[in-house]
Design a protein around this motif. Structure first.
Motif, mmCIF file in Angstrom:
data_model
loop_
_atom_site.group_PDB
_atom_site.id
_atom_site.type_symbol
_atom_site.label_atom_id
_atom_site.label_comp_id
_atom_site.label_asym_id
_atom_site.label_seq_id
_atom_site.Cartn_x
_atom_site.Cartn_y
_atom_site.Cartn_z
ATOM 1 N N LEU A 174 0.829 -1.204 0.000
ATOM 2 C CA LEU A 174 0.000 0.000 0.000
ATOM 3 C C LEU A 174 0.863 1.254 0.000
ATOM 4 N N GLY A 175 1.922 1.244 0.818
ATOM 5 C CA GLY A 175 2.820 2.390 0.866
ATOM 6 C C GLY A 175 3.566 2.608 -0.431
ATOM 7 N N ALA A 176 3.784 1.521 -1.209
ATOM 8 C CA ALA A 176 4.490 1.637 -2.487
ATOM 9 C C ALA A 176 3.578 2.086 -3.622
ATOM 10 N N GLY A 177 2.277 2.265 -3.317
ATOM 11 C CA GLY A 177 1.378 2.774 -4.345
ATOM 12 C C GLY A 177 0.389 1.770 -4.891
ATOM 13 N N ASP A 178 0.439 0.522 -4.402
ATOM 14 C CA ASP A 178 -0.533 -0.478 -4.839
ATOM 15 C C ASP A 178 -1.768 -0.369 -3.949
ATOM 16 N N LEU A 264 -1.223 17.949 -13.317
ATOM 17 C CA LEU A 264 -1.434 16.550 -13.714
ATOM 18 C C LEU A 264 -0.189 15.706 -13.461
ATOM 19 N N LEU A 265 0.994 16.245 -13.769
ATOM 20 C CA LEU A 265 2.222 15.495 -13.552
ATOM 21 C C LEU A 265 2.452 15.263 -12.064
ATOM 22 N N ALA A 266 2.221 16.282 -11.230
ATOM 23 C CA ALA A 266 2.395 16.124 -9.779
ATOM 24 C C ALA A 266 1.449 15.075 -9.232
ATOM 25 N N SER A 267 0.223 15.069 -9.725
ATOM 26 C CA SER A 267 -0.744 14.075 -9.276
ATOM 27 C C SER A 267 -0.319 12.671 -9.665
ATOM 28 N N ARG A 268 0.159 12.521 -10.893
ATOM 29 C CA ARG A 268 0.592 11.188 -11.343
ATOM 30 C C ARG A 268 1.800 10.696 -10.566
ATOM 31 N N LEU A 269 2.719 11.578 -10.245
ATOM 32 C CA LEU A 269 3.890 11.172 -9.463
ATOM 33 C C LEU A 269 3.496 10.761 -8.053
ATOM 34 N N ASP A 270 2.448 11.373 -7.503
ATOM 35 C CA ASP A 270 2.005 11.024 -6.157
ATOM 36 C C ASP A 270 1.289 9.687 -6.113
ATOM 37 N N THR A 271 0.597 9.339 -7.185
ATOM 38 C CA THR A 271 -0.267 8.162 -7.152
ATOM 39 C C THR A 271 0.322 6.937 -7.833
ATOM 40 N N VAL A 272 1.334 7.102 -8.676
ATOM 41 C CA VAL A 272 1.963 5.962 -9.351
ATOM 42 C C VAL A 272 3.321 5.728 -8.729
ATOM 43 N N ALA A 273 3.527 4.520 -8.194
ATOM 44 C CA ALA A 273 4.739 4.275 -7.405
ATOM 45 C C ALA A 273 5.970 4.038 -8.272
ATOM 46 N N GLN A 274 5.834 3.303 -9.355
ATOM 47 C CA GLN A 274 7.001 2.898 -10.127
ATOM 48 C C GLN A 274 7.119 3.727 -11.403
ATOM 49 N N HIS A 275 8.325 3.660 -11.986
ATOM 50 C CA HIS A 275 8.557 4.334 -13.265
ATOM 51 C C HIS A 275 7.698 3.683 -14.351
ATOM 52 N N GLU A 276 7.019 4.496 -15.116
ATOM 53 C CA GLU A 276 6.312 3.963 -16.267
ATOM 54 C C GLU A 276 7.313 3.610 -17.377
ATOM 55 N N ARG A 391 11.888 10.071 -7.029
ATOM 56 C CA ARG A 391 11.408 8.933 -7.825
ATOM 57 C C ARG A 391 12.572 8.176 -8.456
ATOM 58 N N HIS A 392 13.692 8.849 -8.641
ATOM 59 C CA HIS A 392 14.892 8.228 -9.218
ATOM 60 C C HIS A 392 15.941 7.933 -8.159
ATOM 61 N N GLY A 393 15.515 7.733 -6.920
ATOM 62 C CA GLY A 393 16.421 7.322 -5.851
ATOM 63 C C GLY A 393 17.305 8.406 -5.293
ATOM 64 N N GLY A 394 16.976 9.667 -5.532
ATOM 65 C CA GLY A 394 17.804 10.762 -5.029
ATOM 66 C C GLY A 394 16.982 11.787 -4.273
ATOM 67 N N ASP A 395 17.404 13.039 -4.368
ATOM 68 C CA ASP A 395 16.699 14.111 -3.667
ATOM 69 C C ASP A 395 17.121 15.444 -4.276
ATOM 70 N N ALA A 396 16.436 16.509 -3.855
ATOM 71 C CA ALA A 396 16.764 17.858 -4.317
ATOM 72 C C ALA A 396 16.746 18.799 -3.121
#
Length: 415
Positions: A174-178, A264-276, A391-396
């Motif tokens: 669930l935490g991973a987005g499933d 839309l992009l921010a929403s998709r990044l929040d709700t989809v856990a893995q790279h498309e 999302r790519h294993g880093g940070d900003a």
């Protein structure tokens, strides 16, 4: 980290070990009926037999009375192991290491028992002399009981913690987005109640997420429709409209279009856990392509390969460059270097940059500095940069440089 079921199991085994050790110590230091048997038999036999100094014939006659009706071989030894008297076949000398009044051993396949008299003599017979179990047998019983309980407890403990592990996997999913993740409700105890509560919470979260996605999709559609009409009207007014008014309308349309895209992009990044999309990307080449779209941008660094979504990484670079163009002072500097397992992208310009107190606020969605209101910023650009980096294993982050200016530092996982 020690697994939960092993902690339970080791705690049970430790409890059994403490119980066995305590029982053994009590048996060792507390004299009970088992120890008294040997002392009693030794005293009775000593009272029947003549003294140690008596003649051998007298010792032999007394031994015959003691062994009458036993139908066994019986031998009487002195304290130094010498045979004093014997009935039937001579038996071996007693085992000296036995300190207990009663002793047991095997000789040529026969069970031999003996009792030590208070005066040091030893009476050995080929039949059991007493009825009490030995200390060794009691200790063996404790060990066998502990092993039996330990083996029987393992599947019980494993079954209990296995349910907890399955619940943990559901929470992780669930935490991973499933958001469709559910766990089986097993049994009727507290763990089953927890699993049922998790399923209810997961269902509510899934419904909220789906409703949010639907709302954003519908809102984007509704926003794009009037935007298209406004754009068409502007095109029709080309001949008659004031150029300044037309330019202002075109800028407003572009800002609304960018805002819809970024929401839309921010929403998709929040709700989809893995790279498309996940592929190997040359980050330096990608940065060179984006830097070429802007004036007064200088790029330096080395070729670095990362695994990720090229469209998202391109958006990350574009947002950083757009932020420098809107709020900074040219030229903009972009540097790319490798660190341990990471690719580090640093962007800065000749402007003073934000105050240190604002560093973390810059990545908050829709946060805008005072001067941002006149630059067309919607406050989502840097928030998306952090989302894409994580999302790519880093940070900003935003950090201070040695000369007092500020810069943006983005790390990406290279593994």
């Amino acid at each position: 980290m020690l697994r939960l079921y092993l902690r339970f199991y080791f705690a049970l085994l430790a409890s059994l070990a403490v119980l066995g050790l305590t029982a053994a110590l009590l048996l060792h230091f507390a004299r009970g009926p088992m120890e008294e048997v040997g002392v009693t038999i030794g005293k009775v036999v000593e009272n029947v037999l003549p003294p140690v100094q008596a003649p051998a014939a007298e010792q032999q006659a007394a031994l015959q009375k003691v062994a009458a009706g036993l139908k066994a071989d019986v031998t009487l030894f002195s304290s130094d192991g010498t045979v004093i008297a014997a009935i039937g076949a001579a038996l071996p000398a007693p085992i000296e290491r036995q300190s207990h009044p009663l002793s047991f051993w095997h000789w040529h396949g026969r069970a031999i028992s003996g009792v030590r008299l208070p005066d040091g003599r030893m009476l050995v017979a080929s039949v059991p002399i007493e009825f009490a179990a030995s200390r060794f047998n009691f200790h063996l019983l404790l060990v066998v009981a502990a092993l039996g309980i330990g083996l029987a407890a393992y599947p019980m403990v494993r079954q209990l913690t296995g349910r907890l592990e399955r619940l943990q996997r559901g929470v992780d999913s669930l935490g991973a987005g499933d958001f469709s993740a559910r766990v089986a409700v097993e049994g009727h105890d507290e763990i089953a109640s927890l699993a049922a509560a998790f399923n209810r919470a997961a269902s509510q979260i899934e419904q909220l997420i789906l409703a949010n996605r639907s709302l954003l999709a519908n809102a984007s559609h509704e926003l794009r429709t009037p935007l298209a009409r406004i754009r068409l009207a502007v095109e029709m007014l080309k001949q008659n409209a004031d150029p300044k008014t037309k330019a202002g309308l075109e800028q407003d349309i572009a800002e609304l279009h960018d805002l819809v895209d970024e929401i839309l992009l921010a929403s998709r990044l929040d709700t989809v856990a893995q790279h498309e999309v996940r592929e190997e990307i040359d980050l330096l080449a990608l940065a060179a392509e984006e830097c070429a779209r802007y004036d007064d941008v200088q790029l330096e660094g080395e070729s670095l390969k990362v695994q990720g979504d090229p469209r998202l990484l391109r958006r990350l670079l574009r947002n950083l460059l757009e932020n420098a163009k809107r709020h900074g002072v040219p030229p903009t500097q972009v540097r790319l270097k490798a660190e341990t397992g990471k690719a580090v992208l640093t962007v800065w310009d000749n402007g003073p940059g934000p105050a240190k107190a604002e560093f973390e606020h810059l990545f908050t969605p829709f946060y805008r500095r005072r001067e941002s209101h006149s630059t067309g910023s919607n406050g989502l650009g840097l928030s998306l940069v952090r989302q894409i980096a994580r999302r790519h294993g880093g940070d900003a982050k935003c950090a201070s440089m040695t000369d007092g200016r500020s810069c943006f530092i983005v790390t990406l996982d290279r593994r």
